[in-house]
Design a protein around this motif. Sequence first.
Motif, PDB file in Angstrom:
ATOM      1  N   UNK A 300       0.836  -1.199   0.000  1.00 16.23           N
ATOM      2  CA  UNK A 300       0.000   0.000   0.000  1.00 16.23           C
ATOM      3  C   UNK A 300       0.873   1.251   0.000  1.00 16.23           C
ATOM      4  N   UNK A 301       0.442   2.285  -0.740  1.00 15.78           N
ATOM      5  CA  UNK A 301       1.150   3.564  -0.776  1.00 15.78           C
ATOM      6  C   UNK A 301       0.163   4.705  -0.547  1.00 15.78           C
ATOM      7  N   UNK A 302       0.712   5.882  -0.258  1.00 14.98           N
ATOM      8  CA  UNK A 302      -0.127   7.071  -0.090  1.00 14.98           C
ATOM      9  C   UNK A 302      -0.849   7.396  -1.395  1.00 14.98           C
ATOM     10  N   UNK A 303      -0.207   7.156  -2.513  1.00 11.37           N
ATOM     11  CA  UNK A 303      -0.834   7.415  -3.814  1.00 11.37           C
ATOM     12  C   UNK A 303      -2.075   6.538  -3.991  1.00 11.37           C
ATOM     13  N   UNK A 304      -2.007   5.277  -3.535  1.00 16.20           N
ATOM     14  CA  UNK A 304      -3.180   4.421  -3.593  1.00 16.20           C
ATOM     15  C   UNK A 304      -4.323   5.019  -2.776  1.00 16.20           C
ATOM     16  N   UNK A 305      -4.017   5.455  -1.550  1.00 16.34           N
ATOM     17  CA  UNK A 305      -5.045   6.025  -0.685  1.00 16.34           C
ATOM     18  C   UNK A 305      -5.650   7.282  -1.295  1.00 16.34           C
ATOM     19  N   UNK A 306      -4.818   8.084  -1.916  1.00 13.27           N
ATOM     20  CA  UNK A 306      -5.296   9.331  -2.504  1.00 13.27           C
ATOM     21  C   UNK A 306      -6.291   9.071  -3.629  1.00 13.27           C
ATOM     22  N   UNK A 307      -6.169   7.921  -4.284  1.00 19.15           N
ATOM     23  CA  UNK A 307      -7.088   7.600  -5.379  1.00 19.15           C
ATOM     24  C   UNK A 307      -8.522   7.436  -4.890  1.00 19.15           C
ATOM     25  N   UNK A 308      -8.708   7.168  -3.585  1.00 19.25           N
ATOM     26  CA  UNK A 308     -10.047   6.992  -3.045  1.00 19.25           C
ATOM     27  C   UNK A 308     -10.785   8.317  -2.893  1.00 19.25           C
ATOM     28  N   UNK A 309     -10.033   9.428  -2.815  1.00 13.46           N
ATOM     29  CA  UNK A 309     -10.667  10.731  -2.650  1.00 13.46           C
ATOM     30  C   UNK A 309     -11.317  11.147  -3.947  1.00 13.46           C
ATOM     31  N   UNK A 310     -12.476  11.728  -3.813  1.00 14.51           N
ATOM     32  CA  UNK A 310     -13.206  12.185  -4.987  1.00 14.51           C
ATOM     33  C   UNK A 310     -12.489  13.383  -5.608  1.00 14.51           C
ATOM     34  N   UNK A 311     -12.243  13.303  -6.922  1.00 14.99           N
ATOM     35  CA  UNK A 311     -11.566  14.394  -7.616  1.00 14.99           C
ATOM     36  C   UNK A 311     -12.445  15.639  -7.610  1.00 14.99           C
ATOM     37  N   UNK A 312     -11.820  16.797  -7.449  1.00 15.83           N
ATOM     38  CA  UNK A 312     -12.535  18.068  -7.442  1.00 15.83           C
ATOM     39  C   UNK A 312     -12.182  18.826  -8.719  1.00 15.83           C
ATOM     40  N   UNK A 313     -13.069  18.773  -9.744  1.00 12.53           N
ATOM     41  CA  UNK A 313     -12.737  19.454 -11.006  1.00 12.53           C
ATOM     42  C   UNK A 313     -12.490  20.938 -10.839  1.00 12.53           C
ATOM     43  N   UNK A 314     -13.095  21.557  -9.791  1.00  9.83           N
ATOM     44  CA  UNK A 314     -12.920  22.988  -9.593  1.00  9.83           C
ATOM     45  C   UNK A 314     -11.472  23.349  -9.292  1.00  9.83           C
ATOM     46  N   UNK A 315     -10.697  22.398  -8.758  1.00 16.26           N
ATOM     47  CA  UNK A 315      -9.305  22.685  -8.444  1.00 16.26           C
ATOM     48  C   UNK A 315      -8.432  22.695  -9.693  1.00 16.26           C
ATOM     49  N   UNK A 316      -8.914  22.073 -10.759  1.00 15.51           N
ATOM     50  CA  UNK A 316      -8.217  22.166 -12.036  1.00 15.51           C
ATOM     51  C   UNK A 316      -6.870  21.494 -12.086  1.00 15.51           C
ATOM     52  N   UNK A 317      -6.582  20.565 -11.190  1.00 20.00           N
ATOM     53  CA  UNK A 317      -5.275  19.910 -11.220  1.00 20.00           C
ATOM     54  C   UNK A 317      -5.351  18.571 -10.518  1.00 20.00           C
ATOM     55  N   UNK A 318      -4.599  17.605 -11.005  1.00 14.92           N
ATOM     56  CA  UNK A 318      -4.504  16.319 -10.360  1.00 14.92           C
ATOM     57  C   UNK A 318      -3.527  16.397  -9.187  1.00 14.92           C
ATOM     58  N   UNK A 319      -3.740  15.515  -8.238  1.00 20.62           N
ATOM     59  CA  UNK A 319      -2.877  15.467  -7.068  1.00 20.62           C
ATOM     60  C   UNK A 319      -1.981  14.237  -7.176  1.00 20.62           C
ATOM     61  N   UNK A 320      -0.695  14.443  -7.023  1.00 19.77           N
ATOM     62  CA  UNK A 320       0.239  13.323  -6.985  1.00 19.77           C
ATOM     63  C   UNK A 320       0.703  13.132  -5.548  1.00 19.77           C
ATOM     64  N   UNK A 321       1.091  11.896  -5.235  1.00 22.75           N
ATOM     65  CA  UNK A 321       1.463  11.605  -3.845  1.00 22.75           C
ATOM     66  C   UNK A 321       2.514  10.515  -3.820  1.00 22.75           C
ATOM     67  N   UNK A 322       3.187  10.417  -2.686  1.00 18.88           N
ATOM     68  CA  UNK A 322       4.192   9.376  -2.467  1.00 18.88           C
ATOM     69  C   UNK A 322       4.252   9.097  -0.982  1.00 18.88           C
ATOM     70  N   UNK A 323       4.923   7.996  -0.631  1.00 15.83           N
ATOM     71  CA  UNK A 323       5.059   7.641   0.772  1.00 15.83           C
ATOM     72  C   UNK A 323       4.504   6.260   1.045  1.00 15.83           C
TER      73      UNK A 323
END
Length: 611
Positions: A300-323
């Motif tokens: 398991x990685x932080x990037x995997x966990x982040x994929x569970x969060x609902x994307x917010x199109x208003x932010x206009x950018x994807x979130x990358x993560x590590x750990x």
Amino acid sequence: MAIFDIFFFHTGDETRMGSSTKKKRWPWILAVPVILLVAAMLALKIWFTDDRLKALIVPEIESATHRSVGIGEISFSFFPGIGISAADFTLSNPPGSEFPNPHLLSVKHLFIDVSLLPLLSGRLEVNTLKLEEPVVHLDVTPDGRRNTSAGGGARLAGQAVDPAAGDDGSAPRLGAFLVSNMEITDGRVESYNRKLDSRWIISGLRQTIRLRTDETANTATVEGESDISGFSYGTGSAWYVENLPVSATERLSYDPAGDRLAVSEILLRLKEVPLRATGSVTGLRGETNTVELTLESPELTVEHLLSLLRADPAKGAEVTAAGGASFTMNISGRSNDTLNPGVRGTFVVSNGTARYGSLPGSITGISLDGEFNMPEAGVSEKNAGTLELRTFSATLGTNTLSGRLSMAGFGDPTVKGSLNGRIALGEIRNYYPLEEGTELSGTASCDVSINGRPMVKDGLRASGSVILSGVSYKTAGMTRPLTGLNGVAKFDDQRIIMKDVSMMLGGSDLKLDATLTNYPALMADPGAKDVARPSLGFALKSRTLNTADLTAGEGETAGGTAGSAGSTEAGGGLLLPGIDMAGTVDVETLRTEKFTFTNTKGEIAVHGGVA
């Protein structure tokens, strides 16, 4: 010679005649198997009428499930294989029970690939079962009745049945009605527990299952693959998780003698999160099961966990993560209509980072370390269990936040927690996308503690302080920006005390000492009864005060943002709606819509929005 010639002549003639005759006979010879096949198919069609097919299938299913079966059109089919094709199949809920849905299972179309010879002798042996658009409703009524409970046909009233024994008291054998293979296309499962107000939905289910039996060992092995286009979980009014894709491979085995289902391995992927389940469930045929399952997340990685969060199109950018991260959960105990097994788990996130792709800074040092525990308890027990977030920390540039939280009981929890840190507000835009036109600067420091029961009136106690220095805030829709905010706010469970607070609001300068009592009411449900309104006592001084700066202008809400719902006309609601106020005022120059006053002193009170 003549005889030879005559013989030769006749022989040649017959040979030529035979060749012509064979050419004419070959098509008929080749057609014989086809004719026989067609005849056999017609015979089977004539023999296996709708009534005869239903008489073969319906009793078998009703005996195994103790449910009523409904079938629309049914016929003997030769494509995609020899079998039985049926439309509009339904399996009822338990008799005599009232559930929101009339059926436990409904299928738009099903195909049963059967063994022909046993079928001719009146026995049903299923090779493959194909279900198209099945829908399963798993319902629990407000008083706790489940539509999956055994029906009245399971046994006669008062008759004891050993779930591990056959009809003669011996260990049960695997029956002939076992399905060797099953395929599900576009399935849907809806579960709604109205007693606990929890629900989940599986949509777009595609599943392939292969069953192999060992008659010598009297065991069955199940292997399969599953894909779900959307998994949602929540309450009757809101979803916590919505439309997450899930895929899985399963390896299970069942021992009828011990009534034990062994989970050799189930590999799941919840969106990008990998999960692995192993263990066993015993007592499947009884009213109470014993569950021993372990669920963990390898690699398991932080990037995997982040994929569970609902994307917010208003932010206009994807979130990358590590750990790195880890998760383990054990499910152990008894399970039935009134009892849930115990659940214990741990979770860790170490040295995590997260970054919006369009922003220069990364949130670093993300750390979580916690555990949760739900003991074996009745399904109506809502106040059992604990959650312990031992550490939480994150760093945003020069800013660090840290805290901890513990919770005992989830229905009416007792919470204890703390949060402290310092934030340079002007740096936030480097790590989190703010709305276009938003300007934020200054610093905020906090040292906050909470303790108590938030669901009980006056049950939550809080203490701590927030220090603001040089804070400015402006959005694209604000006509009166807030600038130069300085001051200290100290609070306890009922009061916020502000000392030496100064700010500029539009063209007005304000200096304020104030005490806000009953501030938790600001977070209460607006329709809640017996909730006292917050009350603000203050002493206000100003060199210049424009009353327009304290009210919402045209097209602007009381919060100062234009274009949002709830806007008022000029001179509308005060900037502090829902709060009663009373205090002293000392203003050198006071400007209203039509008049200007100098050296204004006095008292002012606001109740229900009326000054």
